[in-house]
Design a protein around this motif. Structure first.
Motif, mmCIF file in Angstrom:
data_model
loop_
_atom_site.group_PDB
_atom_site.id
_atom_site.type_symbol
_atom_site.label_atom_id
_atom_site.label_comp_id
_atom_site.label_asym_id
_atom_site.label_seq_id
_atom_site.Cartn_x
_atom_site.Cartn_y
_atom_site.Cartn_z
ATOM 1 N N PRO A 130 44.154 12.155 26.206
ATOM 2 C CA PRO A 130 44.608 11.332 25.069
ATOM 3 C C PRO A 130 44.929 12.135 23.806
ATOM 4 N N VAL A 131 45.266 13.419 23.968
ATOM 5 C CA VAL A 131 45.691 14.248 22.832
ATOM 6 C C VAL A 131 47.109 14.733 23.153
ATOM 7 N N PRO A 132 48.061 14.502 22.221
ATOM 8 C CA PRO A 132 49.453 14.895 22.504
ATOM 9 C C PRO A 132 49.597 16.392 22.780
ATOM 10 N N GLY A 191 48.835 -3.995 23.750
ATOM 11 C CA GLY A 191 50.043 -3.495 24.409
ATOM 12 C C GLY A 191 50.112 -1.980 24.504
ATOM 13 N N LEU A 192 49.154 -1.282 23.875
ATOM 14 C CA LEU A 192 49.167 0.183 23.989
ATOM 15 C C LEU A 192 48.625 0.615 25.345
ATOM 16 N N ASP A 193 48.884 1.861 25.690
ATOM 17 C CA ASP A 193 48.338 2.423 26.922
ATOM 18 C C ASP A 193 46.800 2.413 26.868
ATOM 19 N N THR A 194 46.183 2.330 28.040
ATOM 20 C CA THR A 194 44.719 2.291 28.096
ATOM 21 C C THR A 194 44.074 3.517 27.450
ATOM 22 N N SER A 195 44.773 4.655 27.481
ATOM 23 C CA SER A 195 44.183 5.863 26.887
ATOM 24 C C SER A 195 44.058 5.747 25.368
ATOM 25 N N ALA A 196 44.657 4.695 24.768
ATOM 26 C CA ALA A 196 44.441 4.426 23.339
ATOM 27 C C ALA A 196 42.990 4.015 23.074
ATOM 28 N N LEU A 197 42.178 3.928 24.109
ATOM 29 C CA LEU A 197 40.726 3.764 23.929
ATOM 30 C C LEU A 197 40.181 4.820 22.969
ATOM 31 N N ILE A 198 40.886 5.929 22.842
ATOM 32 C CA ILE A 198 40.459 6.974 21.902
ATOM 33 C C ILE A 198 40.389 6.434 20.477
ATOM 34 N N ARG A 199 41.150 5.378 20.191
ATOM 35 C CA ARG A 199 41.173 4.814 18.832
ATOM 36 C C ARG A 199 39.791 4.301 18.407
ATOM 37 N N ASN A 200 39.024 3.762 19.373
ATOM 38 C CA ASN A 200 37.685 3.263 19.033
ATOM 39 C C ASN A 200 36.762 4.404 18.605
ATOM 40 N N ILE A 201 37.020 5.601 19.125
ATOM 41 C CA ILE A 201 36.164 6.751 18.825
ATOM 42 C C ILE A 201 36.672 7.446 17.564
ATOM 43 N N ASP A 202 38.022 7.546 17.453
ATOM 44 C CA ASP A 202 38.632 8.176 16.279
ATOM 45 C C ASP A 202 39.901 7.413 15.902
ATOM 46 N N ALA A 217 50.858 12.324 29.973
ATOM 47 C CA ALA A 217 50.010 11.449 29.159
ATOM 48 C C ALA A 217 50.818 10.570 28.208
ATOM 49 N N ALA A 218 50.349 9.316 28.039
ATOM 50 C CA ALA A 218 50.982 8.396 27.088
ATOM 51 C C ALA A 218 50.797 8.873 25.648
ATOM 52 N N SER A 219 49.790 9.738 25.419
ATOM 53 C CA SER A 219 49.559 10.258 24.063
ATOM 54 C C SER A 219 50.777 11.039 23.544
ATOM 55 N N ASN A 220 51.615 11.550 24.448
ATOM 56 C CA ASN A 220 52.827 12.271 24.028
ATOM 57 C C ASN A 220 53.891 11.327 23.508
ATOM 58 N N ASN A 221 53.673 10.038 23.771
ATOM 59 C CA ASN A 221 54.733 9.048 23.605
ATOM 60 C C ASN A 221 54.254 7.885 22.735
ATOM 61 N N LEU A 237 37.864 7.293 32.290
ATOM 62 C CA LEU A 237 38.719 7.459 31.104
ATOM 63 C C LEU A 237 37.891 7.365 29.817
ATOM 64 N N GLN A 238 36.930 6.454 29.794
ATOM 65 C CA GLN A 238 36.079 6.338 28.603
ATOM 66 C C GLN A 238 35.368 7.675 28.339
ATOM 67 N N GLY A 239 34.913 8.314 29.394
ATOM 68 C CA GLY A 239 34.301 9.643 29.245
ATOM 69 C C GLY A 239 35.287 10.652 28.684
ATOM 70 N N VAL A 240 36.519 10.570 29.148
ATOM 71 C CA VAL A 240 37.538 11.539 28.701
ATOM 72 C C VAL A 240 37.877 11.332 27.219
ATOM 73 N N VAL A 241 38.019 10.072 26.771
ATOM 74 C CA VAL A 241 38.380 9.882 25.352
ATOM 75 C C VAL A 241 37.221 10.324 24.442
ATOM 76 N N GLU A 242 35.995 10.041 24.861
ATOM 77 C CA GLU A 242 34.855 10.487 24.054
ATOM 78 C C GLU A 242 34.798 12.019 24.031
ATOM 79 N N GLY A 243 35.006 12.632 25.198
ATOM 80 C CA GLY A 243 34.979 14.096 25.293
ATOM 81 C C GLY A 243 36.077 14.735 24.465
ATOM 82 N N ALA A 244 37.277 14.127 24.484
ATOM 83 C CA ALA A 244 38.412 14.709 23.756
ATOM 84 C C ALA A 244 38.113 14.756 22.260
ATOM 85 N N VAL A 245 37.509 13.684 21.737
ATOM 86 C CA VAL A 245 37.212 13.646 20.299
ATOM 87 C C VAL A 245 36.097 14.637 19.965
#
Ligand code: NAD
Length: 301
Positions: free
Chosen positions: A221-223, A282-293, A229-233, A182-190
């Motif tokens: 992690p992109v709506p 309390g956010l979904d783990t995919s909110a790891l994207i917040r650290n990147i962006d 994905a939790a990003s939709n919500n 997942l960490q790879g995915v959030v970095e890749g998405a940004v």
């Protein structure tokens, strides 16, 4: 039908016991929090006021507790399961706990004359409600075979992972790998977006290329890219960052006790810690994207 003792009626224990009651079992339920016992009683659990009452006359005793320290106290304490249960009762711990604690529980239970199975689950509260949890069981062939029919009303899949603590081992390693990918995915998405790629176009490419992974397909992690994905919500969990932080911590503890260096797990544990420190446990783990962006689309605030 059988008589069951159940200790730990929290977010998971409550819906799991509801499915056992629906299947016709008598479930004597105990929790240190009286409100948790009362909530379970609304779904047909027989509320009891002590651990000793929960285990009395039980064919099988389940525990569903937060961490290894709670499971050790509940099994090994002076007022615990090994002190009060009959050795006729099969014991199953479904909490997610550290490998060393699970080994200790197997050893101490056997020394006291009990049969013990570690049986952590995946599938979250929705899986617990639907009775579709995946159970990963660790213990002898005979004990696992005996546990299975009791587990079936709560489960979609039941695996015999291996001997003592193998269920915990499978759960810990799986979740560690999920967090790392997942960490790879959030970095890749940004980075993909900064390069100017349309998120859905990039996702369609990666999904059928070597960058594919379960979190890419399921938790992008992109709506608006993948339905699940939790990003939709607004990044509502799903699987909360605090729980993933705990599970990756169990992997790091295991790495330390087994003498295995886990640099990627350490990195993602730190990233999860940062999310928690910033107030987003309390956010979904995919909110790891917040650290990147921190301004990533769909994040609250
Ligand atoms: P929870 O905190 O909601 O529930 C745990 C319950 O145990 C609480 O009600 C607490 O009061 C009770 N408890 C603690 N000490 C006790 C004691 N000494 N005697 C009796 N009761 C005691 O946690 P949960 O979400 O139900 O999770 C339980 C376990 O399942 C954890 O190990 C967790 O990692 C794992 N798990 C959770 C999820 C999930 O999505 N929530 C998914 C898979 C696995």
């Amino acid at each position: 039908m059988s008589t069951m003792g159940w200790i730990g009626l929290g977010n998971m224990g409550r819906p799991m016991t509801a499915n056992l009651v629906k299947a016709g079992h008598t479930v004597n339920g105990y929790d240190v929090v009286p409100d948790a016992v009362a909530a379970a009683a609304e779904h047909g659990v027989n509320p009891v006021g002590s651990l000793a009452e929960a285990v009395a006359g039980a064919d099988i005793v389940f525990t569903m507790l937060p961490k290894g320290e709670h499971a050790r106290a509940v099994y090994l304490g002076d007022d615990g399961v090994l002190a009060h249960a009959d050795t006729r009762s099969l014991l199953v711990d479904s909490s997610t706990i550290d490998f060393d604690s699970a080994r200790t529980l197997h050893t101490e239970a056997a020394a006291a004359g009990f049969r013990f199975v570690d049986g952590p689950v995946s599938g979250g509260v929705t899986g617990a409600e639907a009775g579709t949890l995946t159970f990963m069981l660790g213990g002898s062939d005979e004990d696992v075979a005996e546990a299975k029919p009791f587990i079936e009303p709560m489960a979609g899949n039941i695996f015999h992972a291996g001997g003592e603590a193998a269920g915990q081992a499978a759960k810990i390693v799986n979740n560690m790998m999920l967090a790392i990918s997942l960490q790879g995915v959030v970095e890749g998405a940004v980075l993909a977006q900064r390069f100017g790629l349309d998120p859905t176009t990039f996702w369609n490419i990666a999904k059928v290329s070597s960058g594919d992974s379960w979190p890419l397909r399921t938790w992008y992690p992109v709506p608006g890219v993948t339905e699940t994905a939790a990003s939709n919500n607004g990044f509502a969990p799903g699987f909360a960052a605090a729980l993933m932080h705990k599970d990756v911590g169990l992997a790091l503890a295991g790495g330390e006790s087994q003498g295995v260096d886990l640099p990627a797990a350490s990195l993602v544990h730190g990233q999860l810690q940062k999310l928690i420190d910033d107030g987003f446990a309390g956010l979904d783990t995919s909110a790891l994207i917040r650290n990147i962006d921190p301004k990533a689309e769909g994040l609250p605030g």
